[in-house]
Design an enzyme around this catalytic site. Structure first.
Site, PDB file in Angstrom:
ATOM      1  N   GLY A   1      -0.207   4.198   0.680  1.00  0.00           N
ATOM      2  CA  GLY A   1      -1.242   5.728   0.414  1.00  0.00           C
ATOM      3  C   GLY A   1      -0.200   6.300   1.963  1.00  0.00           C
ATOM      4  N   PHE A   2      -0.484   6.719   2.953  1.00  0.00           N
ATOM      5  CA  PHE A   2      -0.493   7.993   4.168  1.00  0.00           C
ATOM      6  C   PHE A   2       0.490   6.409   5.008  1.00  0.00           C
ATOM      7  CE2 PHE A   2      -3.490  10.786   2.364  1.00  0.00           C
ATOM      8  CZ  PHE A   2      -3.066  12.046   2.450  1.00  0.00           C
ATOM      9  N   GLY A   3       0.042   5.778   5.150  1.00  0.00           N
ATOM     10  CA  GLY A   3       0.600   5.311   5.995  1.00  0.00           C
ATOM     11  C   GLY A   3       2.137   3.881   5.369  1.00  0.00           C
TER      12      GLY A   3
ATOM     13  N   GLU B   1     -17.119  18.684   3.586  1.00  0.00           N
ATOM     14  CA  GLU B   1     -16.832  19.717   3.180  1.00  0.00           C
ATOM     15  C   GLU B   1     -17.251  19.867   1.130  1.00  0.00           C
ATOM     16  OE1 GLU B   1     -12.396  19.603   4.417  1.00  0.00           O
ATOM     17  OE2 GLU B   1     -12.795  17.998   3.377  1.00  0.00           O
TER      18      GLU B   1
ATOM     19  N   ASP C   1      -5.634   2.721   7.944  1.00  0.00           N
ATOM     20  CA  ASP C   1      -7.745   2.697   8.000  1.00  0.00           C
ATOM     21  C   ASP C   1      -7.763   1.360   8.530  1.00  0.00           C
ATOM     22  OD1 ASP C   1      -7.752   5.089   7.849  1.00  0.00           O
ATOM     23  OD2 ASP C   1      -8.412   4.799   5.741  1.00  0.00           O
TER      24      ASP C   1
ATOM     25  N   GLY D   1       0.677  -1.184   0.037  1.00  0.00           N
ATOM     26  CA  GLY D   1      -0.116   0.226  -0.408  1.00  0.00           C
ATOM     27  C   GLY D   1       1.321   1.429  -0.513  1.00  0.00           C
TER      28      GLY D   1
ATOM     29  N   ALA E   1      -5.659  10.386   7.698  1.00  0.00           N
ATOM     30  CA  ALA E   1      -4.170  11.015   7.398  1.00  0.00           C
ATOM     31  C   ALA E   1      -3.642  10.884   8.517  1.00  0.00           C
ATOM     32  CB  ALA E   1      -3.580  11.754   7.100  1.00  0.00           C
TER      33      ALA E   1
END
Length: 417
Positions: A6-8, A163, A293, A4, A308
């Site tokens: 993503g952020f992690g 948002e 997540d 992955g 995040a």
């Protein structure tokens, strides 16, 4: 092995960079997406490439880290092998950071007929759909059909829902109102459906009330304590038996773990999250760490936020614990450092909770802008986002009102007659 980008996963790779280990980062995409601004792609405020950055460009300065483009299919826990459709990679340690997907809570039709905001493709598809709705509404059609086309329903009053509702309202009552002079904008409705008694339910009451008031001022219809019973191609059925005619349903009501891990034999919590030890390891498989997540930490009073900042902190911590294990040092339990939360509602308007202090209005909005720009990856991305924001702010204009072709991108069916 890091599964992955993503952020992690990305911050875990950065932490392991230039260390005496070999790191392989695997992802189905060759880019990292800055998900906090994805809704602005759907609202025609930013280009998709403004919030995406090539993973290889991020990693190329780290000689011990390499990237593999692959869609993970399964894992052999005994042999410690990760498989994609045409690739197999052996690992000593594995960091699972595959993220989350949209949770529909078993609502009939929600998965089939709702738009989501989890990928770039979904953001572009939603933007295309919104602009097409106005194109169709500008034709000579009956009033009921026009009302259906111009009702935009957002399910979920959390940060993403609020948002996007604010951004969509500004798009509609700004550039689109000038683009479509033949449309009576009294037909246009932006509706937010929220099951709780307020939007932004995790924020303090003063901030919730402020956000709700701002949405009302922006002509957003907020339906509180309202449950969705069923989603159909052109209607939303509510628990009170009311039926809302709408061509557009955007589902932001919940997220759950990426279903890729189903059937792997791990202990799971609510939403399919993987149960992990305080060190972020999976019990019985201490060579596997889970971050972001996807993880649910045992012995904590509450589930960590699926945000995040939490993913970044966990990615760094898991990487450091692996380095500690390799050097014989004790591992440390993960402790989340809550740095606060921010939500923008529109021009000059936001709410922010930092520690015990709350901020609203212009100051909170400036804080939000600064935090997003700082966390974006890449100088070009920061520059382009700043330019687009400046054009929107100074000229009340969004130049990215483009209907782009998307191949193999499913969209909810609709009657285009």
């Amino acid at each position: 092995m890091i599964a992955g980008g993503g952020f992690g996963g990305l911050w875990a790779a950065r932490t392991l960079a230039n260390q005496p280990v070999d790191v392989i980062l695997v992802d189905r995409n060759n880019y990292h997406t800055f998900l906090p601004l994805l809704y602005q792609v759907a609202a025609a405020e930013l280009e998709p490439e403004d919030i995406a950055y090539p993973i290889r460009s991020i990693l190329r300065k780290f000689p011990n880290v390499r990237f593999v483009l692959a869609d993970i299919k399964r894992i052999d826990l005994g042999k410690r092998v990760l498989y994609s459709s045409d690739y197999a990679i052996t690992y000593d340690y594995l960091i699972l950071a595959t993220g989350s997907t949209t949770q529909f809570f078993g609502i009939p039709g929600a998965a089939e007929y709702s738009f989501q905001l989890k990928t770039l493709e979904q953001g572009i598809a939603l933007r295309n759909h919104i602009l097409r709705c106005f194109e169709y509404a500008s034709r000579k059609i009956d009033d009921a059909k026009r009302q259906q086309l111009l009702t935009f329903t957002i399910v979920g009053g959390g940060p993403t829902g609020v948002e996007f509702a604010g951004a969509l309202a500004e798009l509609i009552h700004g550039p689109l109102k000038k683009d479509y002079p033949s449309i009576d904008f009294d037909y246009v409705k932006v509706v937010v459906i929220e099951a709780a008694n307020s939007v932004l339910i995790t924020f303090p009451k003063t901030l919730r009330d402020y956000a709700l008031d701002r949405l009302y001022r922006m002509k957003v219809n907020v339906m509180l304590e309202t449950l969705v019973e069923k989603v159909m191609p052109q209607t939303v059925h509510l628990k009170d038996k009311n039926i809302l005619p709408t061509e557009t349903v955007i589902w932001t009501a919940g997220i759950c773990a990426d279903p890729i891990t189903e059937g792997w034999g791990f202990s799971t919590a609510r939403g399919g999250l993987l149960m992990v030890l305080p060190t972020l390891e999976i019990e019985g498989h201490e060579e596997i760490y889970v971050v972001g997540d996807l993880s649910s930490i045992e012995d904590t009073r509450r589930q960590l936020p699926m945000t995040a900042p939490a993913a970044v902190q966990q990615g760094i911590h898991a990487a450091n614990n692996i380095l500690n294990k390799l050097t014989g040092r004790p591992q440390s339990p993960f402790i989340y450092k809550d740095k606060g939360a921010m939500v923008t509602i529109g021009r000059n308007t936001a709410v922010a909770q930092i520690g015990k202090r709350s901020f609203t209005g212009f100051f909170a909005w400036i804080l939000w802008l600064i935090v997003q720009l700082i966390n974006l990856i890449g100088f070009r991305n920061r520059l382009m986002v700043l330019i687009n924001w400046s054009i929107d702010y100074l000229l009340f204009e969004r130049a990215i009102r483009l209907i782009l072709p998307l191949r193999k991108q499913p969209q909810p069916p609709r009657n285009q007659t």
